[in-house]
Design a protein around this motif. Sequence first.
Motif, PDB file in Angstrom:
ATOM      1  N   LEU A  24      54.329-101.761 -14.346  1.00  0.00           N
ATOM      2  CA  LEU A  24      53.587-100.515 -14.083  1.00  0.00           C
ATOM      3  C   LEU A  24      52.841-100.049 -15.333  1.00  0.00           C
ATOM      4  CD1 LEU A  24      56.233 -98.506 -11.983  1.00  0.00           C
ATOM      5  CD2 LEU A  24      54.186 -99.626 -11.161  1.00  0.00           C
ATOM      6  N   LEU A  25      53.534-100.065 -16.475  1.00  0.00           N
ATOM      7  CA  LEU A  25      52.910 -99.561 -17.719  1.00  0.00           C
ATOM      8  C   LEU A  25      51.778-100.493 -18.176  1.00  0.00           C
ATOM      9  CD1 LEU A  25      53.072 -97.292 -19.841  1.00  0.00           C
ATOM     10  CD2 LEU A  25      54.550 -98.790 -21.188  1.00  0.00           C
ATOM     11  N   LEU A  26      51.989-101.792 -18.067  1.00  0.00           N
ATOM     12  CA  LEU A  26      50.943-102.740 -18.482  1.00  0.00           C
ATOM     13  C   LEU A  26      49.707-102.567 -17.595  1.00  0.00           C
ATOM     14  CD1 LEU A  26      53.274-105.809 -19.093  1.00  0.00           C
ATOM     15  CD2 LEU A  26      52.019-104.558 -20.868  1.00  0.00           C
ATOM     16  N   VAL A  33      48.303-107.777 -13.521  1.00  0.00           N
ATOM     17  CA  VAL A  33      49.714-108.153 -13.665  1.00  0.00           C
ATOM     18  C   VAL A  33      50.185-109.043 -12.524  1.00  0.00           C
ATOM     19  CG1 VAL A  33      52.071-107.259 -13.876  1.00  0.00           C
ATOM     20  CG2 VAL A  33      50.184-106.009 -14.913  1.00  0.00           C
ATOM     21  N   VAL A  34      50.900-110.099 -12.893  1.00  0.00           N
ATOM     22  CA  VAL A  34      51.569-110.942 -11.907  1.00  0.00           C
ATOM     23  C   VAL A  34      53.039-110.540 -11.877  1.00  0.00           C
ATOM     24  CG1 VAL A  34      52.237-113.290 -11.303  1.00  0.00           C
ATOM     25  CG2 VAL A  34      49.935-112.808 -12.157  1.00  0.00           C
ATOM     26  N   VAL A  35      53.440-109.996 -10.739  1.00  0.00           N
ATOM     27  CA  VAL A  35      54.801-109.508 -10.530  1.00  0.00           C
ATOM     28  C   VAL A  35      55.620-110.671  -9.975  1.00  0.00           C
ATOM     29  CG1 VAL A  35      56.191-107.895  -9.149  1.00  0.00           C
ATOM     30  CG2 VAL A  35      53.991-107.150 -10.113  1.00  0.00           C
ATOM     31  N   ASN A  36      56.349-111.316 -10.852  1.00  0.00           N
ATOM     32  CA  ASN A  36      57.168-112.458 -10.413  1.00  0.00           C
ATOM     33  C   ASN A  36      58.531-111.965  -9.891  1.00  0.00           C
ATOM     34  OD1 ASN A  36      59.599-114.187 -11.972  1.00  0.00           O
ATOM     35  ND2 ASN A  36      58.430-115.281 -10.426  1.00  0.00           N
ATOM     36  N   PHE A  37      59.049-112.686  -8.913  1.00  0.00           N
ATOM     37  CA  PHE A  37      60.398-112.405  -8.387  1.00  0.00           C
ATOM     38  C   PHE A  37      60.969-113.711  -7.854  1.00  0.00           C
ATOM     39  CE2 PHE A  37      59.669-112.767  -3.797  1.00  0.00           C
ATOM     40  CZ  PHE A  37      58.277-112.811  -3.763  1.00  0.00           C
ATOM     41  N   ALA A  38      62.303-113.723  -7.655  1.00  0.00           N
ATOM     42  CA  ALA A  38      62.928-114.924  -7.089  1.00  0.00           C
ATOM     43  C   ALA A  38      63.330-114.708  -5.638  1.00  0.00           C
ATOM     44  CB  ALA A  38      64.146-115.322  -7.911  1.00  0.00           C
ATOM     45  N   SER A  39      63.876-113.527  -5.335  1.00  0.00           N
ATOM     46  CA  SER A  39      64.321-113.299  -3.950  1.00  0.00           C
ATOM     47  C   SER A  39      63.963-111.914  -3.403  1.00  0.00           C
ATOM     48  CB  SER A  39      65.838-113.506  -3.859  1.00  0.00           C
ATOM     49  OG  SER A  39      66.482-112.657  -4.772  1.00  0.00           O
TER      50      SER A  39
END
Length: 245
Positions: A24-26, A33-39
Amino acid sequence: MIKPLNKVIIVTGASRGIGREMALLLAENNAEVVVNFASSEKEAKETVDLIKSKNGNAIAVKADVSKKDEVAMLFDETIHQFGRVDVLVNNAGVMDMKELSESSEDDFDKVYNIHAKGVYHTMKEAYSKLSDGGNIINVSSSTVKMMLPGYSLYSSSKAAVEQMTRVFSKEVGRNISVNAIAPGPVDTELFTKGKSEEFIDKLKSMSAFNRIGEPSDIANVILFLASDESKWISGQILPVNGAIV
Ligand code: NAP
């Protein structure tokens, strides 16, 4: 003052907690921004929606950082969508507190695969795919210095992250800086889950400010390390912990 970032930034593990706050801050500071997640797909999409609601630009990309092929896809998808990757923030992490004698080999593999191998895979991808002059910021932990019972696997895997940070900073070249931050306790699910109020109070009393950190305390430092203003810092591990250690 931090100038607008105008950078493409991958934040691993940005579906919630500290990673979401960083994303959010970046984005507020003009990063794509690339919001990475695994699950946690729903939470990752919420992070993206929050960014877009403030006129920022972000996408969510699923990739388990412990898996080489998925990490390669994370970089390729970022380059496909945004044209380049300027900054890598290695934030993905897990915690399962157990004394060494009670832990299993599976516990060992899980935490080392996500922390040590995850940082290994992503930095290897960054070696060829990060832009010249880019920044890599790994997230370690102040537990590396604290000798707290129950943290042997967690803190030793973060110690591996710290040493890879130092050595890789001298190998990577192309004016890429490589640093790590070592947060103290921060109010997220990872920290609070399964901990007694007594233990949390004890940790609060160990800081100079009698509190644990907020995700924003950590995100503010990431904003600086992702900026060009931090360029002369490389190969360093920065404690961000209210003087807990
Ligand atoms: P959190 O709220 O539990 O969030 C962890 C994030 O990591 C989630 O977005 C999770 O996404 C992601 N993740 C987990 N395994 C992953 C994998 N294999 N591949 C990609 N993403 C993965 O934890 P947090 O407190 O914000 O912690 C963030 C980082 O700060 C971690 O590296 C942690 O070790 C470090 N840290 C935390 C504290 C603290 O007190 N909270 C203190 C020092 C350091 P999914 O749910 O989709 O898997």
